[in-house]
Design an enzyme around this catalytic site. Structure first.
Site, PDB file in Angstrom:
ATOM      1  N   ARG A  85      17.582   7.405  20.386  1.00 48.78           N
ATOM      2  CA  ARG A  85      17.406   8.807  19.634  1.00 48.78           C
ATOM      3  C   ARG A  85      18.592   9.061  18.754  1.00 48.78           C
ATOM      4  O   ARG A  85      18.090   9.794  17.831  1.00 48.78           O
ATOM      5  CB  ARG A  85      17.541   9.838  20.825  1.00 48.78           C
ATOM      6  CG  ARG A  85      16.040   9.839  21.749  1.00 48.78           C
ATOM      7  CD  ARG A  85      16.026  10.898  22.545  1.00 48.78           C
ATOM      8  NE  ARG A  85      16.058  12.315  21.876  1.00 48.78           N
ATOM      9  CZ  ARG A  85      15.072  12.877  21.623  1.00 48.78           C
ATOM     10  NH1 ARG A  85      13.543  12.351  21.896  1.00 48.78           N
ATOM     11  NH2 ARG A  85      14.986  14.203  20.936  1.00 48.78           N
ATOM     12  N   THR A  91      15.074  15.751  14.945  1.00 45.62           N
ATOM     13  CA  THR A  91      13.640  15.753  14.874  1.00 45.62           C
ATOM     14  C   THR A  91      13.122  15.996  13.555  1.00 45.62           C
ATOM     15  O   THR A  91      12.006  15.400  12.837  1.00 45.62           O
ATOM     16  CB  THR A  91      12.952  16.969  15.692  1.00 45.62           C
ATOM     17  OG1 THR A  91      13.638  16.745  17.003  1.00 45.62           O
ATOM     18  CG2 THR A  91      11.494  16.839  15.652  1.00 45.62           C
ATOM     19  N   HIS A 115       8.444   8.344  17.792  1.00 46.73           N
ATOM     20  CA  HIS A 115       8.780   9.201  19.134  1.00 46.73           C
ATOM     21  C   HIS A 115       9.506   8.283  19.865  1.00 46.73           C
ATOM     22  O   HIS A 115       9.517   7.390  19.870  1.00 46.73           O
ATOM     23  CB  HIS A 115       7.620   9.486  20.070  1.00 46.73           C
ATOM     24  CG  HIS A 115       7.820  10.025  21.333  1.00 46.73           C
ATOM     25  ND1 HIS A 115       8.181  11.219  21.781  1.00 46.73           N
ATOM     26  CD2 HIS A 115       7.919   9.300  22.428  1.00 46.73           C
ATOM     27  CE1 HIS A 115       8.329  11.460  22.984  1.00 46.73           C
ATOM     28  NE2 HIS A 115       8.393  10.331  23.467  1.00 46.73           N
TER      29      HIS A 115
HETATM   30  N1  UDP Z   1       7.241  18.919  16.068  1.00 44.35           N
HETATM   31  C1  UDP Z   1       6.350  19.678  15.019  1.00 44.35           C
HETATM   32  N2  UDP Z   1       6.827  20.868  14.640  1.00 44.35           N
HETATM   33  C2  UDP Z   1       8.210  21.328  15.393  1.00 44.35           C
HETATM   34  C3  UDP Z   1       8.948  20.750  16.362  1.00 44.35           C
HETATM   35  C4  UDP Z   1       8.372  19.693  16.863  1.00 44.35           C
HETATM   36  O1  UDP Z   1       5.394  19.256  14.524  1.00 44.35           O
HETATM   37  O2  UDP Z   1       8.669  22.285  15.010  1.00 44.35           O
HETATM   38  C5  UDP Z   1       6.683  17.941  16.464  1.00 44.35           C
HETATM   39  C6  UDP Z   1       7.363  16.604  15.967  1.00 44.35           C
HETATM   40  O3  UDP Z   1       6.249  15.643  15.388  1.00 44.35           O
HETATM   41  C7  UDP Z   1       8.251  16.115  17.108  1.00 44.35           C
HETATM   42  C8  UDP Z   1       7.298  16.453  18.345  1.00 44.35           C
HETATM   43  O4  UDP Z   1       6.593  17.702  17.756  1.00 44.35           O
HETATM   44  O5  UDP Z   1       8.709  14.869  16.944  1.00 44.35           O
HETATM   45  C9  UDP Z   1       7.977  16.715  19.630  1.00 44.35           C
HETATM   46  O6  UDP Z   1       8.929  17.569  19.595  1.00 44.35           O
HETATM   47  P1  UDP Z   1      10.285  17.375  20.337  1.00 44.35           P
HETATM   48  O7  UDP Z   1      11.048  18.773  20.067  1.00 44.35           O
HETATM   49  O8  UDP Z   1      10.073  16.801  21.538  1.00 44.35           O
HETATM   50  O9  UDP Z   1      11.038  16.410  19.132  1.00 44.35           O
HETATM   51  P2  UDP Z   1      11.589  14.795  19.322  1.00 44.35           P
HETATM   52  O10 UDP Z   1      12.133  14.568  20.765  1.00 44.35           O
HETATM   53  O11 UDP Z   1      10.513  14.048  18.804  1.00 44.35           O
HETATM   54  O12 UDP Z   1      12.747  14.735  18.068  1.00 44.35           O
HETATM   55 MG    MG Z   2      10.741  15.071  22.376  1.00 41.66          MG
END
Ligand code: UDP
Ligand code: MG
Length: 138
Positions: A85, A91, A115
Site C-alpha cells: 500500500r 487512493t 487495488h
Molecule cells: N473509489 C472511487 N471514488 C472514491 C473513493 C474510491 O472511485 O471517492 C474507488 C477507487 O478505485 C478505490 C476503490 O474505490 O481504489 C476502493 O476504495 P478504497 O477506499 O478501498 O481505496 P483503496 O483501498 O483502493 O485505496
Molecule cells: Mg480499499
C-alpha cells in the site's frame, strides 16, 4: 509469512503497465504466489466492493472495473500488506507522490491502477475470493 491480494485494474491493463507494476512489487522483495486474469461480474463487484457499494460513485466504479479483464495476484513477504500500500500511494492518484505507483501511472481517485488489501483479515478474505487453495503457491 504475510500475504496480500492485488488487482491490476482496467487502466493498468489498457496502458500495458502490468510488467512495470509487478516489477515494483518484485523489486521490493516480494514473491508472486498466485496470478490470473478474471473479468468482474455484478456478484463479484458487490462482494469485493461491499464496503463502498452504497456510495454515489459505486455505479461508475462498477462500470470501470468490469470494462475489461483484470489481473489478480497474490504476493508474499514480510509486512507485505502495508508495504504494497505504501508502494501504491494514496487512493487519489492526483494526491499520490511521484515515485508511487498511483502517483506515476494513475489518473484520479477512481482510475488508480491497482487495488491492494488493507489488513490481514481483508487479505485472507480477498485471496479466498479470487483463488482456490490449489492456485496459491505459498
Ligand atoms: N473509489 C472511487 N471514488 C472514491 C473513493 C474510491 O472511485 O471517492 C474507488 C477507487 O478505485 C478505490 C476503490 O474505490 O481504489 C476502493 O476504495 P478504497 O477506499 O478501498 O481505496 P483503496 O483501498 O483502493 O485505496
Ligand atoms: Mg480499499
Amino acid at each position: 509469512m504475510e500475504k496480500t491480494l492485488i488487482i491490476l485494474k482496467p487502466d493498468c491493463m489498457e496502458k500495458r503497465l502490468v510488467g512495470a507494476v509487478l516489477d515494483r512489487f518484485q523489486k521490493a522483495g516480494f514473491d508472486l504466489i498466485a496470478a490470473k486474469l478474471i473479468r468482474f461480474d455484478d456478484t463479484l463487484l458487490k462482494e469485493h466492493y461491499a464496503h463502498i457499494a452504497t456510495r454515489p460513485f459505486f455505479p461508475e466504479l462498477a462500470a470501470f472495473m468490469s470494462s475489461r479483464p483484470v489481473l489478480v495476484a497474490a504476493f508474499q513477504g514480510e509486512n507485505v500488506i502495508a508495504r504494497v500500500r505504501e508502494l501504491l500511494g494514496p487512493t487519489d492518484s492526483k494526491k499520490a507522490p511521484k515515485g508511487t505507483i498511483r502517483g506515476d501511472f494513475g489518473t484520479d481517485v477512481s482510475v488508480n491502477i491497482c487495488h491492494a488489501s488493507d489488513s490481514p483479515e481483508s487479505a485472507a478474505a480477498e485471496i479466498k475470493r479470487f483463488f482456490a487453495p490449489g492456485e496459491v503457491f505459498a
